[in-house]
Enzyme design. Structure first.
Site, PDB file in Angstrom:
ATOM      1  CE1 TYR A   1      22.059 -28.773   4.797  1.00 60.01           C
ATOM      2  CE2 TYR A   1      20.411 -27.643   3.543  1.00 60.01           C
ATOM      3  CZ  TYR A   1      21.677 -28.163   4.444  1.00 60.01           C
ATOM      4  OH  TYR A   1      22.474 -27.070   5.403  1.00 60.01           O
TER       5      TYR A   1
ATOM      6  CD  GLU B   1      31.612 -24.604  11.506  1.00 60.04           C
ATOM      7  OE1 GLU B   1      31.557 -24.687  10.471  1.00 60.04           O
ATOM      8  OE2 GLU B   1      30.748 -23.785  12.541  1.00 60.04           O
TER       9      GLU B   1
ATOM     10  CE  LYS C   1      24.027 -27.053   2.853  1.00 60.02           C
ATOM     11  NZ  LYS C   1      24.938 -27.280   3.359  1.00 60.02           N
TER      12      LYS C   1
HETATM   13  C1  HMN Z   1      22.321 -23.964   3.738  1.00 62.69           C
HETATM   14  O1  HMN Z   1      21.567 -24.451   4.067  1.00 62.69           O
HETATM   15  O2  HMN Z   1      22.386 -22.877   3.473  1.00 62.69           O
HETATM   16  C2  HMN Z   1      23.323 -23.715   4.418  1.00 62.69           C
HETATM   17  O3  HMN Z   1      24.724 -24.382   3.252  1.00 62.69           O
HETATM   18  C3  HMN Z   1      23.555 -24.113   5.346  1.00 62.69           C
HETATM   19  C4  HMN Z   1      24.816 -24.116   5.827  1.00 62.69           C
HETATM   20  O4  HMN Z   1      26.323 -25.926   5.498  1.00 62.69           O
HETATM   21  C5  HMN Z   1      25.270 -23.910   7.241  1.00 62.69           C
HETATM   22  N1  HMN Z   1      25.051 -25.239   8.183  1.00 62.69           N
HETATM   23  C6  HMN Z   1      23.664 -24.613   8.943  1.00 62.69           C
HETATM   24  O5  HMN Z   1      22.502 -23.536   8.676  1.00 62.69           O
HETATM   25  C7  HMN Z   1      23.107 -25.880   9.786  1.00 62.69           C
HETATM   26  C8  HMN Z   1      26.536 -23.376   7.566  1.00 62.69           C
HETATM   27  O6  HMN Z   1      27.675 -22.924   6.416  1.00 62.69           O
HETATM   28  C9  HMN Z   1      27.279 -22.950   8.705  1.00 62.69           C
HETATM   29  O7  HMN Z   1      26.415 -21.543   8.764  1.00 62.69           O
HETATM   30  C10 HMN Z   1      28.479 -22.533   9.105  1.00 62.69           C
HETATM   31  O8  HMN Z   1      29.294 -23.581   8.837  1.00 62.69           O
HETATM   32  C11 HMN Z   1      28.894 -22.162  10.504  1.00 62.69           C
HETATM   33  O9  HMN Z   1      28.080 -22.973  11.292  1.00 62.69           O
END
Ligand code: HMN
Length: 291
Positions: free
Chosen positions: A135, A189, A161
């Site tokens: 990750y 995004e 990831k």
């Molecule tokens: C997780 O580990 O739960 C997610 O997959 C994290 C995910 O990649 C999110 N990134 C972070 O929290 C750092 C994104 O979904 C993020 O919330 C989204 O792109 C909005 O910025």
């Protein structure tokens, strides 16, 4: 791992009003997302509020979701922790429970040198037979390309990831590491960008809330219809930017509830939009942001 592709929600974890894990709501959310045709689930990640849960609670979430999914789509479990011992324990439990793949953030908080991070992943992959998705996330300190290449050489590390903005590296991973090294784009995004640069799937928080938009992006990119992908991404981003400027997990959970899947409460220090006043203010805010 190459058969786990597409739109994969990083599943939220519902808590009840006393902040206890809410199994009933969890099961209902899983059914809601399956009905909306998501391609898999990523459990107990950042979106799942994993670092606010005890190891026993994390295990319980994995057991409940695996049971509810019952093999209909693949399930990945994030088992990351700062300490190898705990991660190995969570990994072995996840394997026994029947997940299809594991994922972990690198050990964080202290600044571990490269060889210790590599050792962490080698210990984890040696402890089960499951494929590991490393990750790459800003909060834990991003890997450079050189580090990604080294990680990819560890037996059992089969994918990444990739929650970093440098999407040109997705192409580079496919070209220079292996086209079979699986890449999941992690910034919702930029889902369109990740997929068009060659990511095999997308894992993220907002796929709990509006999976159809991202399934549309997945299909538009596959059909090389960039105009359609862009229009869908623009719609999604209006909601994402609204959410990230507030309390994202709480916005996602209430938004799911408005659509029929009560995703419960967040754990403190995260906040909630549960009382009528906070909820009305959120709805008004959202309407204004759309104008
Ligand atoms: C997780 O580990 O739960 C997610 O997959 C994290 C995910 O990649 C999110 N990134 C972070 O929290 C750092 C994104 O979904 C993020 O919330 C989204 O792109 C909005 O910025």
């Amino acid at each position: 791992l190459s058969d786990i592709t597409g739109v994969i929600p990083a599943l939220i974890t519902p808590f009840d009003e006393n902040e206890a894990f809410d199994e009933k709501r969890m099961r209902a959310c899983v059914r809601f997302l399956l009905a909306r045709k998501v391609d898999g689930f990523y459990l107990t990640g950042s979106t799942g509020e994993t670092f606010l849960m005890s190891p026993e609670e994390r295990k319980r979430v994995v057991e409940v979701v695996v049971d509810e999914v019952a093999g209909r789509v693949p399930v990945m479990a994030h088992i990351g922790a700062i300490g190898t011992h705990l991660s190995v324990d969570l990994a072995q439990h996840a394997q026994e429970t029947g997940v299809d793949a594991l994922s972990s953030v690198p050990p964080f908080y202290w600044s571990f040198p490269q060889h210790e991070v590599l050792g962490y992943y080698a210990d984890l992959t040696a402890s089960t037979d499951l494929p590991m998705i490393v990750y790459n996330v800003p909060l834990a300190g991003l890997f450079g390309f050189d580090m990604i290449s080294k990680l990819a050489q560890i037996k059992g590390v089969e994918g990444i990831k990739y929650t970093a903005p440098t999407h040109f590296e997705i192409m580079r991973i496919k070209a220079e590491i292996s086209k079979d090294f699986v890449v999941y784009s992690g910034a919702d995004e930029m889902a369109m960008s990740g997929l068009s640069f060659g990511a095999d799937g997308i894992i993220g928080s907002l796929y709990n809330l509006m999976p159809e938009l991202f399934i549309g992006i997945r299909d538009a990119i596959a059909a090389k219809d960039l105009a359609r992908a862009q229009a869908l991404q623009e719609t999604a981003n209006a909601v994402i930017f609204f959410g990230v400027s507030r309390s994202l997990m709480a916005v996602i959970k209430r938004g799911m509830a408005w659509q029929g899947a009560d995703a419960g409460y967040c754990r403190r220090p995260f906040s909630n939009y549960y009382d009528a006043e906070a909820e009305e203010a959120l709805k008004n805010d959202f309407r204004q942001a759309q104008e």
